[in-house]
Scaffold this motif. Structure first.
Motif, PDB file in Angstrom:
ATOM      1  N   VAL A 105       0.717  -1.284   0.078  1.00  0.00           N
ATOM      2  CA  VAL A 105      -0.055   0.065  -0.234  1.00  0.00           C
ATOM      3  C   VAL A 105       0.903   1.259   0.002  1.00  0.00           C
ATOM      4  N   LYS A 106       1.651   1.220   0.804  1.00  0.00           N
ATOM      5  CA  LYS A 106       2.840   2.459   0.909  1.00  0.00           C
ATOM      6  C   LYS A 106       3.473   2.701  -0.553  1.00  0.00           C
ATOM      7  N   GLU A 107       3.784   1.628  -1.046  1.00  0.00           N
ATOM      8  CA  GLU A 107       4.366   1.874  -2.430  1.00  0.00           C
ATOM      9  C   GLU A 107       3.746   2.552  -3.318  1.00  0.00           C
ATOM     10  N   GLN A 108       2.202   2.543  -3.202  1.00  0.00           N
ATOM     11  CA  GLN A 108       1.624   3.324  -4.108  1.00  0.00           C
ATOM     12  C   GLN A 108       1.094   4.676  -3.670  1.00  0.00           C
ATOM     13  N   ASN A 109       1.838   5.076  -2.529  1.00  0.00           N
ATOM     14  CA  ASN A 109       1.810   6.595  -2.308  1.00  0.00           C
ATOM     15  C   ASN A 109       0.334   6.643  -1.768  1.00  0.00           C
ATOM     16  N   ILE A 110      -0.612   5.644  -1.155  1.00  0.00           N
ATOM     17  CA  ILE A 110      -1.865   5.937  -0.830  1.00  0.00           C
ATOM     18  C   ILE A 110      -1.954   6.064   0.767  1.00  0.00           C
ATOM     19  N   ASP A 111      -2.636   7.108   1.339  1.00  0.00           N
ATOM     20  CA  ASP A 111      -2.748   7.108   2.733  1.00  0.00           C
ATOM     21  C   ASP A 111      -4.149   6.605   2.917  1.00  0.00           C
ATOM     22  N   ASP A 112      -5.133   6.512   2.184  1.00  0.00           N
ATOM     23  CA  ASP A 112      -6.476   5.964   2.262  1.00  0.00           C
ATOM     24  C   ASP A 112      -6.867   5.377   1.302  1.00  0.00           C
ATOM     25  N   LEU A 113      -6.846   3.910   1.644  1.00  0.00           N
ATOM     26  CA  LEU A 113      -7.411   2.898   0.574  1.00  0.00           C
ATOM     27  C   LEU A 113      -8.726   3.155  -0.083  1.00  0.00           C
ATOM     28  N   GLY A 114      -9.637   4.066   0.634  1.00  0.00           N
ATOM     29  CA  GLY A 114     -10.934   4.267   0.093  1.00  0.00           C
ATOM     30  C   GLY A 114     -11.158   5.296  -0.960  1.00  0.00           C
ATOM     31  N   LYS A 115      -9.587   5.928  -1.133  1.00  0.00           N
ATOM     32  CA  LYS A 115      -9.674   6.724  -2.362  1.00  0.00           C
ATOM     33  C   LYS A 115      -8.868   6.142  -3.698  1.00  0.00           C
ATOM     34  N   ALA A 116      -8.257   4.951  -3.501  1.00  0.00           N
ATOM     35  CA  ALA A 116      -7.545   4.274  -4.507  1.00  0.00           C
ATOM     36  C   ALA A 116      -8.610   3.950  -5.606  1.00  0.00           C
TER      37      ALA A 116
END
Length: 438
Positions: free
Chosen positions: A18-29
């Protein structure tokens, strides 16, 4: 997020992906970001996910289509550019299919093959946003397919949205009119059955949309990606009611998107059908003439926009889809019967999630329980959308956040297609561990 008991997958592997995608909230992915994360986790952990994030077919492509495409390739079509407006056989069978299963009569010129319905919507968005200098905004009846809004962002076209859940039946007219009265809406976009909620618009709601499109001079763009998959009605008999419900019964200001990906499990060849009402196809717009050099709607779509985007759609795939259209119209291929597996799986999967503490987010279709189909929506008490998605990853289960779809309610979209019935015991085991993990 503290876990009391063990997980299926090492928490560090999930958190790193998850961190590698620079996403702090998976709800926004986005869908593709979730796909990348899950692929990474599977590769590092060796654990196969219960994949529910992406709406891909879970059935084999019909042999009718495969054989027709192979035959077309053997005859040399691979070296021949396709006609820009479509092969004659494709246009003829698409017109028959619309009559057989939607009960609309349109000349063959109104049916155009596109590189998936994604390309069709892209071209439509460019055209409808240039019909009038004052109508510069597209209205989405949400929740809906998130990538269509991404297309508008790429194109620089304005859009507005509202969640239909509390605006069903008679309330829909008032809600739609509150936007249309501003005279800036050029088109209304929605899917039916709905991705992701599986709500199915009733005839009176489609009539409302159609009449308001006439009143306010807007175009209804109806996404029929899940054509015929409201299994509460069996539309499998060609040229006989019931038919696929459509706004085309109530207005001539419409364009329909008919996908081969889900209905015929022919996703890999990227061949969709754009169906435009005859009146709209031939209507002249001075704004189109100024913008594109051609004023009639159909020629702008075909000769300017689709020509610029891809110079036609796969020649051989048109023969495949034409063969499937023909077989369905001739009563030799019951595509609805094949699709029923999705409804069966949805019913069983919802029962499993409910058993282990989840709830269905969009649980009602007006006064009925939501039907069983390609998607359903889930939430879990005490967890936000992003938290739920991340925790599901620890147990080898993936999904998509509802906020991506324009939902006003937090939750997760679950697609049933990729989970085989043979893995339902495994899914139950994972859900039981999920429930016990806090």
């Amino acid at each position: 997020m503290k876990l009391k008991k063990g997980t299926i997958i090492d928490k560090k592997i999930v958190d790193t992906a998850v961190k590698e995608q620079n996403i702090d909230d998976l709800g926004k992915a986005t869908i593709r970001e979730i796909v990348t994360i899950v692929n990474s986790i599977e590769a590092r952990s060796g654990e196969q996910f219960i994949r529910m994030e992406m709406g891909v077919p879970g059935l084999s492509a019909p042999q009718i289509g495969v054989d027709a495409e192979v035959e077309a390739l053997k005859k040399g079509l691979a070296s021949a550019y396709p006609p820009l407006d479509g092969a004659k056989i494709f246009k003829r069978e698409a017109s028959r299919f619309a009559k057989a299963f939607i009960d609309i009569d349109l000349p063959e010129e109104c049916f155009v093959p596109t590189v998936g319905t994604m390309q069709a919507s892209f071209a439509l968005f460019m055209a409808v946003s240039n019909l009038s200098p004052t109508k510069d905004t597209i209205l989405f009846i949400d929740p809906g397919f998130p990538v269509q809004k991404q297309q508008l962002k790429v194109l620089g076209i304005k859009y507005q949205t509202f969640d239909i859940f509390d605006c069903r039946g008679d309330k829909l007219k008032e809600k739609l009119e509150s936007y249309l009265i501003n005279e800036n809406i050029c088109a209304i976009v929605y899917s039916n059955p709905n991705n992701p909620t599986w709500i199915c618009l009733r005839p009176n709601e489609l009539e409302t949309i159609g009449k308001l499109c006439d009143k306010y001079d807007a175009i209804a763009i109806e996404d029929l990606a899940y054509f015929g998959m409201d299994f509460r009605q069996d539309i499998s008999t060609p040229f006989q009611p019931p038919y696929q419900a459509t706004v085309a019964k109530y207005t001539n200001n419409y364009a329909l998107l008919i996908s081969s990906s889900k209905v015929f499990s022919y996703a890999g060849q990227r061949l969709g059908t754009l169906c435009i009402s005859h009146r709209l196809f031939s209507t002249y717009f001075e704004s189109l003439k100024i913008r594109f050099g051609v004023g009639n709607f159909g020629p702008v779509i075909v000769g300017r926009l689709l020509y610029s985007l891809s110079s036609g759609a796969s020649h051989s795939a048109q023969y495949a889809v034409a063969a499937m259209y023909k077989a369905a119209c001739d009563g030799k291929y019951n595509f609805i019967e094949e699709l029923r597996e999705y409804g069966i799986k949805a019913k069983l999967m919802k029962e499993l999630f409910l058993r282990y503490g989840f709830y269905i987010v969009y649980d009602k279709d007006i006064d009925e329980q939501i039907a069983d189909g390609f998607y359903f929506t889930i939430g879990y008490p005490g967890l936000s959308e992003g938290e739920l998605l991340q925790k599901l990853l620890y147990f080898g289960i993936s999904g998509l956040g509802l906020r991506n779809t324009g939902s006003r309610i937090q939750g997760v979209r679950a697609c049933v297609s990729q989970t085989k019935l043979s893995r339902f015991t495994e899914l139950e085991k994972r859900l039981a561990m999920f429930e016990q993990s806090f």
